[in-house]
Scaffold this active site. Structure first.
Site, PDB file in Angstrom:
ATOM      1  N   SER A 142       0.861  -1.189   0.000  1.00 33.21           N
ATOM      2  CA  SER A 142       0.000   0.000   0.000  1.00 33.21           C
ATOM      3  C   SER A 142       0.888   1.226   0.000  1.00 33.21           C
ATOM      4  O   SER A 142       2.028   1.190   0.481  1.00 33.21           O
ATOM      5  CB  SER A 142      -0.886   0.006   1.243  1.00 33.21           C
ATOM      6  N   TYR A 166      -1.085  -0.721  10.982  1.00 37.32           N
ATOM      7  CA  TYR A 166      -1.273  -1.078   9.577  1.00 37.32           C
ATOM      8  C   TYR A 166      -0.197  -0.491   8.666  1.00 37.32           C
ATOM      9  O   TYR A 166       0.423  -1.220   7.875  1.00 37.32           O
ATOM     10  CB  TYR A 166      -2.656  -0.628   9.098  1.00 37.32           C
TER      11      TYR A 166
END
Length: 243
Positions: A142, A166
């Site tokens: 990501s 995350y």
């Protein structure tokens, strides 16, 4: 190659993972739908088969050694090799994730799935990948894993909210990808990290502005790289992502 290509996509029962499975399946590939929950896994397989994809379910909990070993045995028995592994399974972890308030248990759980899960599955599948004429590994990362983008961001829209579990898990995954590339140099196995962009999935509460199919495009491109293609890189649809 005339032989049908074989792929395993983890976390493939929904979202980006499902779209990757669908996209590779549309190329005529045989797709292992890796997912931990039986009902959702089999529903995804049925949908893919209805769309003409040669799909089959692979029970897979990436945090459990026995489950990962079982998945490798299933693919060994079914196909005898693996051409492409897409490590897509991931969790966001409980929010909010302000560093000063974070529960270390949340960080541990996110890393266990997003990083160690990818390592666990990759290592189990490497013997099968080594039997392929064109083995490829794609780790779904990501833009939040880009330290460059995180350090220069001025708005949440650019790289998301502060997320001490995350976001660093994706940075960690990028670093792991690079170490695999170094180890596997010269073997023909190409491994890269893919950024799908801000895709609307349940992981982000469907706030993204891209579709799963759009997010899957970069993974499909990296899964189908020609021999001599890049390895140890971090890519999105528009090109390389800064580390």
């Amino acid at each position: 190659m005339s032989e049908q290509r074989i792929a395993l996509v983890t976390g493939a029962n929904k979202g980006i993972g499902y779209a990757i499975a669908e996209g590779l399946g549309a190329l005529g590939w045989s797709i292992g739908v890796g997912a931990r929950e039986e009902r959702r896994r089999e529903a995804a397989v049925e949908r893919l088969r209805a769309a003409g994809v040669d799909a089959y379910g692979v029970p897979l909990e990436v945090t459990e050694e026995a489950s990962v070993a079982g998945a490798a045995r299933l693919i060994e028995e079914r196909a005898g090799r693996l051409d492409v592994l897409v490590n897509n399974a991931a969790i966001a972890g409980a929010m909010p994730q302000q560093p000063s308030q974070a529960d270390p248990a949340v960080l541990r759980a996110v890393v266990e799935t997003n990083v160690l899960g990818a390592v666990r599955v990759t290592n189990a599948m490497l013997p099968l990948l080594r039997r392929s004429a064109a083995p490829r590994i794609v780790n779904m990362s990501s833009s939040v894993g880009s330290l460059t983008r995180q350090s220069s961001a001025t708005t949440e829209e650019t790289v998301g909210p502060v997320a001490v579990a995350y976001a660093p898990s994706k940075t960690f995954l990028n670093a792991v990808t690079l170490q695999y590339a170094r180890e596997l140099a010269g073997t023909g196995i190409l491994i890269n990290a893919a950024c799908p962009g801000y895709v609307a999935t349940d992981l982000n509460g469907f706030r993204g502005h891209r579709t799963p199919a759009q997010g899957a495009a970069i993974a499909i491109r990296l899964a189908t790289l020609p021999d001599g293609g890049p390895t140890g890189g971090f890519f999105e649809e528009g090109g390389e992502v800064p580390w």
